[in-house]
Write a protein that holds these residues in place. Structure first.
Motif, PDB file in Angstrom:
ATOM      1  N   SER A 114      39.172  25.956   2.651  1.00 18.80           N
ATOM      2  CA  SER A 114      38.422  25.000   1.942  1.00 18.80           C
ATOM      3  C   SER A 114      38.828  23.714   1.709  1.00 18.80           C
ATOM      4  O   SER A 114      38.181  22.396   1.472  1.00 18.80           O
ATOM      5  N   ALA A 115      40.357  23.621   1.441  1.00 22.57           N
ATOM      6  CA  ALA A 115      40.862  22.216   1.719  1.00 22.57           C
ATOM      7  C   ALA A 115      40.878  21.335   2.813  1.00 22.57           C
ATOM      8  O   ALA A 115      40.512  20.080   2.795  1.00 22.57           O
ATOM      9  N   ILE A 116      40.500  22.063   3.966  1.00 28.88           N
ATOM     10  CA  ILE A 116      40.304  21.415   5.335  1.00 28.88           C
ATOM     11  C   ILE A 116      38.852  20.885   5.275  1.00 28.88           C
ATOM     12  O   ILE A 116      38.789  19.634   5.578  1.00 28.88           O
ATOM     13  N   LEU A 117      37.970  21.472   4.672  1.00 28.07           N
ATOM     14  CA  LEU A 117      36.467  21.118   4.550  1.00 28.07           C
ATOM     15  C   LEU A 117      36.462  20.038   3.649  1.00 28.07           C
ATOM     16  O   LEU A 117      35.650  19.102   3.686  1.00 28.07           O
ATOM     17  N   LEU A 146      44.500  18.043   4.847  1.00 21.86           N
ATOM     18  CA  LEU A 146      45.209  18.814   5.799  1.00 21.86           C
ATOM     19  C   LEU A 146      46.440  19.097   5.309  1.00 21.86           C
ATOM     20  O   LEU A 146      47.255  17.997   5.314  1.00 21.86           O
ATOM     21  N   ARG A 147      46.972  20.254   4.984  1.00 22.36           N
ATOM     22  CA  ARG A 147      48.318  20.654   4.578  1.00 22.36           C
ATOM     23  C   ARG A 147      49.051  21.463   5.698  1.00 22.36           C
ATOM     24  O   ARG A 147      48.933  22.631   5.833  1.00 22.36           O
ATOM     25  N   PHE A 148      49.912  20.874   6.354  1.00 20.19           N
ATOM     26  CA  PHE A 148      50.810  21.419   7.443  1.00 20.19           C
ATOM     27  C   PHE A 148      52.174  21.224   7.222  1.00 20.19           C
ATOM     28  O   PHE A 148      52.522  19.899   7.121  1.00 20.19           O
ATOM     29  N   ALA A 149      52.972  22.115   7.568  1.00 29.77           N
ATOM     30  CA  ALA A 149      54.445  21.883   7.582  1.00 29.77           C
ATOM     31  C   ALA A 149      55.211  20.974   6.589  1.00 29.77           C
ATOM     32  O   ALA A 149      55.882  20.199   6.741  1.00 29.77           O
ATOM     33  N   ILE A 180      48.078  15.092   4.590  1.00 37.76           N
ATOM     34  CA  ILE A 180      47.394  13.958   4.945  1.00 37.76           C
ATOM     35  C   ILE A 180      45.893  14.162   4.669  1.00 37.76           C
ATOM     36  O   ILE A 180      45.471  15.168   5.196  1.00 37.76           O
ATOM     37  N   LEU A 181      45.449  13.143   4.194  1.00 38.45           N
ATOM     38  CA  LEU A 181      43.991  13.132   3.943  1.00 38.45           C
ATOM     39  C   LEU A 181      43.103  12.534   5.065  1.00 38.45           C
ATOM     40  O   LEU A 181      43.395  11.597   5.584  1.00 38.45           O
ATOM     41  N   ILE A 182      41.929  13.104   5.312  1.00 34.48           N
ATOM     42  CA  ILE A 182      41.073  12.543   6.496  1.00 34.48           C
ATOM     43  C   ILE A 182      39.766  12.399   5.737  1.00 34.48           C
ATOM     44  O   ILE A 182      39.259  13.102   4.701  1.00 34.48           O
ATOM     45  N   ASP A 183      38.867  11.826   6.353  1.00 35.68           N
ATOM     46  CA  ASP A 183      37.432  11.828   5.915  1.00 35.68           C
ATOM     47  C   ASP A 183      36.606  13.090   6.130  1.00 35.68           C
ATOM     48  O   ASP A 183      36.903  13.647   7.415  1.00 35.68           O
ATOM     49  N   PRO A 184      36.348  14.008   5.212  1.00 30.99           N
ATOM     50  CA  PRO A 184      35.850  15.200   5.302  1.00 30.99           C
ATOM     51  C   PRO A 184      34.630  15.522   6.275  1.00 30.99           C
ATOM     52  O   PRO A 184      34.115  16.423   6.635  1.00 30.99           O
ATOM     53  N   ASP A 208      41.758  29.596   9.006  1.00 26.03           N
ATOM     54  CA  ASP A 208      41.549  29.357   7.699  1.00 26.03           C
ATOM     55  C   ASP A 208      39.952  29.007   7.558  1.00 26.03           C
ATOM     56  O   ASP A 208      39.393  29.173   6.594  1.00 26.03           O
ATOM     57  N   LEU A 209      39.402  28.099   8.264  1.00 27.36           N
ATOM     58  CA  LEU A 209      38.002  27.988   8.403  1.00 27.36           C
ATOM     59  C   LEU A 209      37.158  29.221   8.570  1.00 27.36           C
ATOM     60  O   LEU A 209      36.085  29.344   7.921  1.00 27.36           O
ATOM     61  N   ARG A 210      37.631  30.050   9.428  1.00 27.96           N
ATOM     62  CA  ARG A 210      36.874  31.304   9.624  1.00 27.96           C
ATOM     63  C   ARG A 210      37.003  31.968   8.404  1.00 27.96           C
ATOM     64  O   ARG A 210      35.875  32.649   8.042  1.00 27.96           O
ATOM     65  N   ALA A 211      38.145  32.119   7.765  1.00 32.61           N
ATOM     66  CA  ALA A 211      38.120  32.799   6.486  1.00 32.61           C
ATOM     67  C   ALA A 211      37.128  32.423   5.291  1.00 32.61           C
ATOM     68  O   ALA A 211      36.542  33.201   4.529  1.00 32.61           O
ATOM     69  N   VAL A 212      36.845  31.063   5.372  1.00 32.30           N
ATOM     70  CA  VAL A 212      35.915  30.393   4.207  1.00 32.30           C
ATOM     71  C   VAL A 212      34.567  31.259   4.805  1.00 32.30           C
ATOM     72  O   VAL A 212      33.642  31.430   3.926  1.00 32.30           O
TER      73      VAL A 212
END
Length: 550
Positions: free
Chosen positions: A50-53, A57-60, A64-68, A95-99
Motif C-alpha cells: 500500500s505504501a508503494i501505491l 518506497l522503503r528499502f534497506a 524515498i518518495l516518488i510520484d504515485p 508486496d503489491l501482489r499481497a495488496v
C-alpha cells in the motif's frame, strides 16, 4: 588495494558491456511465453505494498518518495546501494501482489515498463549479476500476477528483456561473486534457463556452478558460511525456489541441492527463538515469522533443531522454557564477512516466547555509521576490553583484524548443559584470552556464567578496564535492587528473573535494539564493569527465575 581493484574491474566491465556492440550481441530470438511457470509461495507485506501505491518506497532502511501515478527515478539522488539493489531486484512486487486488486497489478506493469524504458542496456548497478538474478527470478515467478493478462506489446517487451538478461548472466557468472550473492545470481540463471524456451544450456550451466558452490557455502552442520541467520534463511529459500523450478520443468534435482536443503533446514530452526523470529548474530534480524514458517514448510525437510552447530560455530542450550544461543565460532573468512559482527562469544536468552537478553541487531542498510556502531563488540552481550572491538569492523562491510582462534567444548548431564568457549581476539592488543563458561540447569530456571580474562602464555598484559554487557529486549523492565548489587528483570508475562554478579560492579545503562524495523528502539543493558590485573580476572554471574511467594 581492494577499492582500487574494484574500480579497475568496474572500468573494465563498462568497456566490455557498456557499449552498443555488446548490446547487439545480447540480441536473439525472443520467447513468446514461458515454457513452465514455477510456484511462488512467499508472502508479501500488504502494508508495504500500500505504501508503494502511495509513492513511498522503503528499502534497506531508507525511504524515498516518488510520484504515485508516474514513473520513478531509477537512480534517485541520495539513494544508498542497498536501496538501489532492492528497487532493481523487484522483490517488492510481492508486496503489491499481497495488496491484490487491479490497481496493484496495473502499478506493477507501469513500473516494469518504466524499468524497461530506462534500464534496457547494461548498467553496473541494475545489471550487477546478483541484482539481475533476483529480478529475473521475480519477473518469472510473479508472471501470473503482473504479466499473464497484459497486452501483447507488454508481454513481448518483458520476454525480450528476460532473454537478454539471461544471456548476459550466462556470460558473466560466476563474476567474482561469493556467498549469498552468487546463489541469488545462479537462481536467476536457473529460472531463465529452465522457464524460458530454448535456454536449457544456461540452466544446466547454472546447476554445474551450483554443484561446485554448495560444498563451499553450506558447512557440514548445515550452517551457511556467512554465519548470519537471515542469510541462512534467504539462501535456503533460494535453493527451495531452484528445486521448485526443476520440478515443474521435469529436470532431475541434483543430489547436492536436495542434501543442502535437508541440512540447512534444521540449522534454520536452530537459530529460532520461541517467538518465531531469528537470533541476531552477524547482521541477522528477527525476520517476519510468517516468512520463516513458509520457508520451513516449503523445505519439506524433517529434522529437529540441532543442539550444537560446531562447524558454523554456534551452541544452543535449552532446558525447561529457557533457550540460550551462543556465538562460539570464528568470524567468516574474508570476502564472506560482508555483514559479520565483532560479536564473538555473545549470547542471547529467551524464556518461552519472551526475549530476555539480546544482541542489538543491525540496521537494514548494513553500512556506514550504523554498521560501525551495531557491528561493534559493545553492541553484543559479551565482554569488551578497553572499549575495543574483538574484531576490526570496516564501515562499509567486512572485518579487518579478527580472532584467529575460537575454541568450544560442550558437556551435557541429566538435562543440564555446560558450554566453555574461548577466543583470542584480545591477545595481540592486550595479552588476554576471553573464556566464557555458561551453564543452564535442567529446569531452565538457573543460568550461570563465568567470564575470565586469562593472560596469554608469554604475554605481559597490563591493567585494563573491561565491561561485560547484557543487552535487554525492550519489553524487559530492569530495576537495580539490593543497593545496586542485583538487577531485577520483569518480563511482560509477569515472570521475574534476577541477575547477580561477583568480581565486577553492576550498573544499568541505555541501549538500543534494532532486531526489526527501520528505527532503533530504546532499551537498557546490564553492564558489569571492572579492571583486570596482569594476572587476569574472573567475573561470575547468575540469572535465576524468582519463585512467586505462595
Amino acid at each position: 588495494m581492494g577499492d582500487g581493484f574494484g574500480r579497475l574491474r568496474g572500468g573494465m566491465a563498462r568497456l566490455a558491456y557498456g557499449n552498443p556492440l555488446y548490446s547487439l550481441m545480447l540480441g536473439g530470438r525472443s520467447p513468446g511465453a514461458l515454457a513452465v511457470i514455477p510456484p511462488d509461495p512467499w508472502p508479501g507485506d500488504s502494508g508495504d505494498g500500500s505504501a508503494i501505491l502511495a509513492g513511498v518506497l522503503r528499502f534497506a532502511g531508507q525511504t524515498i518518495l516518488i510520484d504515485p501515478a508516474g514513473e520513478p527515478s531509477w537512480r534517485p539522488h541520495g539513494a544508498g546501494p542497498g536501496w538501489l539493489r532492492a528497487l532493481h531486484g523487484f522483490d517488492w512486487m510481492r508486496d503489491l501482489r499481497a495488496v491484490g486488486g487491479d490497481m496493484a497489478r496495473r502499478r506493477s506493469r507501469v513500473l516494469v515498463w518504466s524499468w524497461l524504458d530506462h534500464n534496457g542496456g547494461w548498467n553496473a548497478q541494475s545489471w550487477s549479476p546478483d541484482v539481475l538474478g533476483a529480478r529475473v527470478a521475480n519477473w518469472i515467478g510473479l508472471h501470473d500476477f503482473y504479466c499473464a493478462s497484459a497486452d501483447d506489446e507488454f508481454r513481448a517487451r518483458v520476454f525480450e528483456s528476460l532473454a537478454r538478461q539471461v544471456r548476459h548472466l550466462a556470460r558473466v557468472l560466476p563474476a567474482a561473486l561469493d556467498g549469498e550473492r552468487l546463489v541469488v545470481a545462479l537462481k536467476g540463471l536457473v529460472y531463465g534457463g529452465f522457464c524460458l524456451p530454448d535456454h536449457e544450456k544456461a540452466g544446466y550451466e547454472a546447476l554445474r556452478l551450483l554443484d561446485r558452490e554448495l560444498p563451499r557455502q553450506i558447512l557440514p552442520d548445515g550452517g551457511h558460511v556467512e554465519r548470519n541467520p537471515s542469510v541462512q534463511m534467504r539462501v535456503l529459500r533460494d535453493l527451495i525456489d531452484m528445486r521448485a523450478v526443476l520440478r515443474v520443468a521435469r529436470v532431475e534435482v541434483p543430489e547436492s541441492l536436495q542434501h543442502a536443503i535437508d541440512r540447512m533446514t534444521p540449522t534454520l530452526r536452530f537459530f529460532r527463538h520461541a517467538d518465531g523470529g531469528l537470533a541476531l548474530f552477524n547482521g541477522g534480524r528477527e525476520e517476519d515469522t510468517a516468512l520463516v514458517d513458509t520457508v520451513l514448510a516449503q523445505a519439506d525437510a524433517r529434522g529437529r533443531p540441532l543442539k550444537s552447530a560446531p562447524h558454523s560455530g554456534f551452541e544452543r542450550l535449552i532446558a525447561g522454557r529457557t533457550l540460550a544461543l551462543l556465538d562460539t565460532g570464528s568470524p567468516p573468512p574474508s570476502g564472506l564477512d560482508r555483514t559479520a559482527h565483532a560479536g564473538t562469544l555473545s549470547m542471547e536468552v529467551s524464556v518461552g516466547k519472551e526475549r530476555l537478553i539480546v544482541n542489538c541487531g543491525s540496521h537494514p542498510s548494513q553500512r556506514g555509521r550504523w554498521r560501525a556502531a551495531l557491528a561493534g563488540s559493545a553492541a553484543h552481550s559479551t565482554v569488551v576490553i578497553a572499549d575495543t572491538n574483538s574484531a576490526e569492523v570496516l564501515e562499509n562491510g567486512g572485518l579487518g583484524r579478527r580472532p584467529s582462534h575460537v575454541g568450544c567444548e560442550r558437556q551435557e548431564s541429566d538435562g543440564a548443559v555446560l558450554v566453555v568457549a574461548t577466543h583470542n581476539g584480545y591477545s595481540k592488543g592486550f595479552g588476554f584470552l576471553h573464556r566464557r563458561r555458561v551453564y543452564l540447569a535442567d529446569n531452565g530456571e538457573d543460568l550461570r556464567g563465568e567470564d575470565t580474562l586469562e593472560p596469554v602464555i608469554g604475554a605481559t598484559p597490563t591493567d585494563q578496564p573491561f565491561a561485560i554487557r547484557f543487552h535487554l529486549h525492550p519489553n524487559v523492565e530492569p530495576l537495580l535492587i539490593q543497593g545496586g548489587a542485583q538487577v531485577e528483570l520483569r518480563l511482560p508475562s509477569g515472570n521475574v528473573w534476577r541477575m547477580r554478579a561477583t568480581g565486577a560492579v553492576l550498573e544499568l545503562a541505555e541501549s538500543i535494539y534494532m532486531g526489526s524495523g527501520d528505527e532503533p528502539r530504546r532499551t537498557s543493558q546490564i553492564v558489569m564493569q571492572g579492571q583486570s590485573s596482569p594476572e587476569g580476572i574472573t567475573v561470575k554471574w547468575a540469572l535465576r527465575r524468582e519463585r512467586k511467594a505462595a
